[in-house]
Design a protein around this motif. Structure first.
Motif, PDB file in Angstrom:
ATOM      1  N   GLU A  96       0.834  -1.195   0.000  1.00 19.59           N
ATOM      2  CA  GLU A  96       0.000   0.000   0.000  1.00 19.59           C
ATOM      3  C   GLU A  96       0.874   1.254   0.000  1.00 19.59           C
ATOM      4  O   GLU A  96       1.799   1.369   0.801  1.00 19.59           O
ATOM      5  N   PRO A  97       0.638   2.201  -0.908  1.00 18.35           N
ATOM      6  CA  PRO A  97       1.418   3.444  -0.901  1.00 18.35           C
ATOM      7  C   PRO A  97       1.292   4.177   0.425  1.00 18.35           C
ATOM      8  O   PRO A  97       0.220   4.196   1.038  1.00 18.35           O
ATOM      9  N   LYS A  98       2.366   4.766   0.855  1.00 14.22           N
ATOM     10  CA  LYS A  98       2.350   5.540   2.095  1.00 14.22           C
ATOM     11  C   LYS A  98       1.365   6.707   2.013  1.00 14.22           C
ATOM     12  O   LYS A  98       0.830   7.148   3.035  1.00 14.22           O
ATOM     13  N   LEU A  99       1.134   7.201   0.809  1.00  7.34           N
ATOM     14  CA  LEU A  99       0.203   8.310   0.637  1.00  7.34           C
ATOM     15  C   LEU A  99      -1.180   7.939   1.164  1.00  7.34           C
ATOM     16  O   LEU A  99      -1.834   8.734   1.858  1.00  7.34           O
ATOM     17  N   LEU A 100      -1.663   6.720   0.842  1.00  9.58           N
ATOM     18  CA  LEU A 100      -2.978   6.296   1.309  1.00  9.58           C
ATOM     19  C   LEU A 100      -3.013   6.170   2.830  1.00  9.58           C
ATOM     20  O   LEU A 100      -3.998   6.539   3.473  1.00  9.58           O
ATOM     21  N   ALA A 101      -1.917   5.646   3.395  1.00 14.48           N
ATOM     22  CA  ALA A 101      -1.862   5.513   4.859  1.00 14.48           C
ATOM     23  C   ALA A 101      -1.909   6.883   5.533  1.00 14.48           C
ATOM     24  O   ALA A 101      -2.576   7.067   6.555  1.00 14.48           O
ATOM     25  N   VAL A 102      -1.202   7.866   4.944  1.00 13.61           N
ATOM     26  CA  VAL A 102      -1.191   9.214   5.511  1.00 13.61           C
ATOM     27  C   VAL A 102      -2.577   9.847   5.407  1.00 13.61           C
ATOM     28  O   VAL A 102      -3.087  10.445   6.369  1.00 13.61           O
ATOM     29  N   LEU A 103      -3.214   9.725   4.245  1.00 12.49           N
ATOM     30  CA  LEU A 103      -4.540  10.320   4.063  1.00 12.49           C
ATOM     31  C   LEU A 103      -5.574   9.662   4.964  1.00 12.49           C
ATOM     32  O   LEU A 103      -6.507  10.308   5.442  1.00 12.49           O
ATOM     33  N   ARG A 104      -5.414   8.349   5.203  1.00 13.04           N
ATOM     34  CA  ARG A 104      -6.361   7.642   6.058  1.00 13.04           C
ATOM     35  C   ARG A 104      -6.301   8.161   7.496  1.00 13.04           C
ATOM     36  O   ARG A 104      -7.307   8.225   8.193  1.00 13.04           O
ATOM     37  N   ARG A 105      -5.082   8.507   7.942  1.00 14.50           N
ATOM     38  CA  ARG A 105      -4.929   9.000   9.306  1.00 14.50           C
ATOM     39  C   ARG A 105      -5.419  10.438   9.459  1.00 14.50           C
ATOM     40  O   ARG A 105      -5.630  10.917  10.569  1.00 14.50           O
ATOM     41  N   GLY A 106      -5.578  11.136   8.347  1.00  8.97           N
ATOM     42  CA  GLY A 106      -6.034  12.520   8.406  1.00  8.97           C
ATOM     43  C   GLY A 106      -4.973  13.470   7.893  1.00  8.97           C
ATOM     44  O   GLY A 106      -3.803  13.365   8.271  1.00  8.97           O
ATOM     45  N   TYR A 107      -5.398  14.381   7.026  1.00 10.09           N
ATOM     46  CA  TYR A 107      -4.453  15.314   6.404  1.00 10.09           C
ATOM     47  C   TYR A 107      -5.118  16.682   6.346  1.00 10.09           C
ATOM     48  O   TYR A 107      -6.152  16.861   5.689  1.00 10.09           O
ATOM     49  N   GLY A 108      -4.516  17.667   7.060  1.00 12.35           N
ATOM     50  CA  GLY A 108      -5.133  18.978   7.152  1.00 12.35           C
ATOM     51  C   GLY A 108      -4.366  20.059   6.425  1.00 12.35           C
ATOM     52  O   GLY A 108      -3.350  19.811   5.755  1.00 12.35           O
ATOM     53  N   TRP A 109      -4.866  21.298   6.561  1.00 12.43           N
ATOM     54  CA  TRP A 109      -4.240  22.437   5.868  1.00 12.43           C
ATOM     55  C   TRP A 109      -2.831  22.697   6.400  1.00 12.43           C
ATOM     56  O   TRP A 109      -1.946  23.109   5.641  1.00 12.43           O
ATOM     57  N   GLY A 110      -2.618  22.461   7.677  1.00 12.83           N
ATOM     58  CA  GLY A 110      -1.277  22.630   8.218  1.00 12.83           C
ATOM     59  C   GLY A 110      -0.283  21.680   7.586  1.00 12.83           C
ATOM     60  O   GLY A 110       0.861  22.057   7.279  1.00 12.83           O
ATOM     61  N   ASP A 111      -0.712  20.435   7.356  1.00 14.04           N
ATOM     62  CA  ASP A 111       0.152  19.457   6.686  1.00 14.04           C
ATOM     63  C   ASP A 111       0.435  19.877   5.248  1.00 14.04           C
ATOM     64  O   ASP A 111       1.565  19.786   4.766  1.00 14.04           O
ATOM     65  N   LEU A 112      -0.620  20.363   4.559  1.00 14.25           N
ATOM     66  CA  LEU A 112      -0.443  20.790   3.178  1.00 14.25           C
ATOM     67  C   LEU A 112       0.517  21.977   3.090  1.00 14.25           C
ATOM     68  O   LEU A 112       1.362  22.041   2.176  1.00 14.25           O
ATOM     69  N   ARG A 113       0.395  22.907   4.017  1.00 12.30           N
ATOM     70  CA  ARG A 113       1.271  24.072   4.012  1.00 12.30           C
ATOM     71  C   ARG A 113       2.739  23.645   4.226  1.00 12.30           C
ATOM     72  O   ARG A 113       3.634  24.115   3.518  1.00 12.30           O
ATOM     73  N   ALA A 114       2.973  22.740   5.180  1.00 13.81           N
ATOM     74  CA  ALA A 114       4.335  22.277   5.429  1.00 13.81           C
ATOM     75  C   ALA A 114       4.886  21.522   4.224  1.00 13.81           C
ATOM     76  O   ALA A 114       6.051  21.704   3.830  1.00 13.81           O
ATOM     77  N   ASP A 115       4.061  20.697   3.609  1.00 15.89           N
ATOM     78  CA  ASP A 115       4.504  19.942   2.440  1.00 15.89           C
ATOM     79  C   ASP A 115       4.770  20.853   1.247  1.00 15.89           C
ATOM     80  O   ASP A 115       5.676  20.601   0.437  1.00 15.89           O
ATOM     81  N   ALA A 116       3.979  21.914   1.105  1.00 17.29           N
ATOM     82  CA  ALA A 116       4.183  22.848  -0.005  1.00 17.29           C
ATOM     83  C   ALA A 116       5.515  23.572   0.134  1.00 17.29           C
ATOM     84  O   ALA A 116       6.257  23.735  -0.852  1.00 17.29           O
ATOM     85  N   VAL A 117       5.846  24.003   1.342  1.00 14.99           N
ATOM     86  CA  VAL A 117       7.130  24.666   1.565  1.00 14.99           C
ATOM     87  C   VAL A 117       8.278  23.706   1.277  1.00 14.99           C
ATOM     88  O   VAL A 117       9.259  24.059   0.616  1.00 14.99           O
ATOM     89  N   ALA A 118       8.166  22.466   1.771  1.00 16.47           N
ATOM     90  CA  ALA A 118       9.215  21.477   1.535  1.00 16.47           C
ATOM     91  C   ALA A 118       9.326  21.142   0.054  1.00 16.47           C
ATOM     92  O   ALA A 118      10.432  21.031  -0.495  1.00 16.47           O
ATOM     93  N   GLY A 119       8.178  20.985  -0.623  1.00 21.08           N
ATOM     94  CA  GLY A 119       8.211  20.671  -2.049  1.00 21.08           C
ATOM     95  C   GLY A 119       8.855  21.763  -2.873  1.00 21.08           C
ATOM     96  O   GLY A 119       9.625  21.485  -3.797  1.00 21.08           O
ATOM     97  N   LEU A 120       8.553  23.028  -2.537  1.00 20.25           N
ATOM     98  CA  LEU A 120       9.169  24.141  -3.249  1.00 20.25           C
ATOM     99  C   LEU A 120      10.680  24.179  -3.003  1.00 20.25           C
ATOM    100  O   LEU A 120      11.468  24.412  -3.926  1.00 20.25           O
ATOM    101  N   THR A 121      11.082  23.923  -1.767  1.00 15.90           N
ATOM    102  CA  THR A 121      12.507  23.923  -1.436  1.00 15.90           C
ATOM    103  C   THR A 121      13.244  22.864  -2.230  1.00 15.90           C
ATOM    104  O   THR A 121      14.317  23.114  -2.810  1.00 15.90           O
ATOM    105  N   VAL A 122      12.692  21.668  -2.287  1.00 10.80           N
ATOM    106  CA  VAL A 122      13.344  20.578  -3.003  1.00 10.80           C
ATOM    107  C   VAL A 122      13.347  20.851  -4.512  1.00 10.80           C
ATOM    108  O   VAL A 122      14.312  20.533  -5.214  1.00 10.80           O
ATOM    109  N   ALA A 123      12.280  21.445  -5.025  1.00 14.75           N
ATOM    110  CA  ALA A 123      12.227  21.755  -6.455  1.00 14.75           C
ATOM    111  C   ALA A 123      13.323  22.738  -6.840  1.00 14.75           C
ATOM    112  O   ALA A 123      13.936  22.618  -7.914  1.00 14.75           O
TER     113      ALA A 123
END
Length: 569
Positions: A12-39
């Protein structure tokens, strides 16, 4: 119900496990900053790695976008970042030089299918058995190859083709050394100084991108006569990656299988190493088999969009973690940001000097060399040093595929030699685990040993590398005994060769009129001997421990007279 649950946990992809546990705007904001940094970090690397591999920079960006998205979306690691990496440069360069870009597409497709098969067969856990000297050796060898490949652009040499072979490449460099361009040297030195300075004083800043931008700005402002992406490759396409398959030489599939295996091997090893690094930084736990399947799908996808081989990138994954990534969404966003950069800034990228990209790759080569690990391994036992140097020199001077194969084979032989050396066959009156006796046990046991009885003890695994140690065991007896006790309490495992050696020993004992008694078998040897029917013909007697074996031998010696015509053979 347990088995389907186990399969789900593995794939099972980790993405599904993460979404199942709950994913909020705070998580999205942190991931967006990290994604931009890595890009921002991945943008110059993707172009530089593609050019060093012998193709155009847009192929590297396509790989980072397509494969990077799929690896994060389907993978078994929560913060893995995928894309092109420096490990592929030598093999990709060689495949393109010999088979063309269509050959590389076929190689990448085959490697992707191999990775999917490896994951489905649950071979991901086997990667942890890869000898570290082999990994360090080919990694350092790849670093030397990358450094060697960048000399042309770093010095601005006027030469049409760079030979793929290491020695011929440096001979060609020597012949064209007189064409060195001072502008290229100045740009590469400036890029190196900026990267090194930022790493020392501002380590969180994107040093590669800043160095690339600064060198490009200076080159454009001063109209420096430096070769750029545009002068060599033309303008980059500012469009979405298109599904496109070039002419693929399927008739040369067998010729490309070794290179495909090498790509699959490198992708598997590097992705799982990167996942382990990420686990260490986050405290998580990746799913190795699911990660291999995702890597395979990503490589197939990259090939179908005209990209390069891809895998998990250790440095970019570490950057992702340090930037605050919380889920695979950061890796997916990293791919999205790279797509935005491509659509918006493709016309500007044509001005990037190739010397500046060479500076980036020279730093990558230095980081990849792992010189501390290399020097540390040189102080290891002789077998590890042999494997390290063999893999390193074969990677540099011959071929990465040959280096990996030879390194693993030699490492296996070194391991077998060490294991065989650990096997001890000695006079069996030494105290061991049979009865938990103290240091004076040997003397007491020797005094109780009746006439006509001999005892030997095997300590260590009785496998094919050590089985021949039993061949001359009977020749060590001064007088032919009536009973021979072979103590095997300290033998944890036995293989078919060990069973064959025991059967041959039993045959020799029978011909000499000796009764062979085996004592103290552990669970695995006991099961294997039973499965292979050793002793069913009565040639071998078994005792659960040494005391019972001694009683049995004593009764045999008392009732059995020496064979009159017994002749040692």
């Amino acid at each position: 119900m347990d088995r389907p649950q186990s399969l789900r946990q593995q794939f099972e992809p980790k993405l599904l496990a993460v979404l199942r546990r709950g994913y909020g705007w705070g998580d999205l904001r942190a991931d967006a900053v990290a994604g931009l940094t890595v890009a921002v970090v991945a943008l110059p690397l993707a172009m530089a790695l593609a050019i060093a591999s012998g193709t155009t920079p847009d192929k590297g960006l396509t790989t980072a976008i397509v494969a990077g998205f799929l690896i994060s979306a389907l993978g078994g690691s929560r913060v893995q970042i995928g894309g092109p990496t420096a490990a592929f440069i030598p093999v990709v360069f060689g495949v393109i030089a010999e088979f063309g870009y269509g050959g590389l597409i076929l190689c990448t497709l085959l490697a992707g299918l191999m990775l999917i098969a490896a994951g489905l067969l649950r071979l991901g856990t086997l990667m942890k058995y890869m000898p570290q000297p082999v990994i360090t050796g080919f990694t350092a060898g790849i670093a030397v190859s990358i450094f060697s490949s960048q000399i042309k652009d770093a010095l601005g040499l006027r030469m049409e083709q760079v030979p793929a072979e290491f020695v011929e490449r440096w001979i060609a460099y020597g012949r064209h050394l007189g064409t060195t361009q001072p502008t290229a040297v100045a740009l590469v030195v400036s890029g190196l100084l900026i990267i090194v300075a930022l790493r020392r004083w501002k380590p969180k800043w994107p040093g590669f991108l800043i160095a690339l931008s600064a060198c490009t700005a200076v080159a454009v402002a001063l109209a420096l006569p430096a070769e750029t992406i545009g002068t060599r490759f033309g303008s980059l396409p500012s469009a979405l990656p298109a599904f496109s398959i070039p002419q693929i030489p399927f008739e040369r599939t067998l010729e490309l299988l070794p290179a495909s295996f090498t790509i699959a091997f490198l992708a598997g090893v590097e992705s799982l190493l990167s996942a382990v690094v990420a686990d260490g930084m986050t405290g998580g736990r990746h799913r190795s088999n699911g990660e291999l399947v995702a890597q395979g799908v990503a490589n197939v996808g990259s090939a179908l969009f005209g990209g390069l081989p891809a895998t998990g990138a250790i440095a970019r994954t570490a950057t992702n973690v340090r930037a605050g990534a919380r889920s695979p969404v950061s890796g997916m966003l990293h791919a999205g940001f790279l797509l935005v950069f491509l659509l918006l800034f493709a016309p500007l990228m044509r001005h990037v000097p190739l010397a500046a990209l060479a500076a980036v790759l020279l730093v990558v080569a230095w980081n990849m060399s792992e010189h501390q690990h290399f020097r540390h391994t040189l102080s290891a036992p002789w077998g590890d040093r042999l494997v390290l140097l063999l893999t390193f020199f074969l990677t540099v001077f011959v071929d990465l595929t040959v280096a990996i194969q030879a390194g693993i084979v030699v490492a296996a032989f070194v391991f077998m030699f060490r294991m065989s050396e650990s096997v001890e066959i000695s006079g069996g009156m030494h105290p061991d685990d049979d009865n938990g006796q103290g240091d004076d046990a040997e003397g007491r046991q020797r005094q109780r040993l009746p006439a006509g009885v001999e005892v030997y003890r095997i300590s260590g695994p009785l496998f094919f590398g050590a089985a021949n140690r039993l061949d001359n065991l009977l020749d060590q007896f001064v007088e032919t005994p009536r009973a021979f006790i072979l103590r095997m309490r300290l033998v944890p495992i036995i293989d078919a060769s060990g069973v064959h050696a025991l059967r041959a020993l039993a045959d020799r004992c029978r011909r000499r009129g000796i009764v062979l008694i085996v004592s103290g078998l552990q669970a695995q040897p006991n099961r294997i001997l039973a499965d292979m029917a050793l002793g069913r013909d009565g040639q071998v007697r078994f005792a659960s421990d040494f005391e019972r074996a001694l009683l049995l031998a004593e009764s045999i010696a008392a009732e059995k007279a020496p064979s009159p015509g017994s002749v040692a053979q």
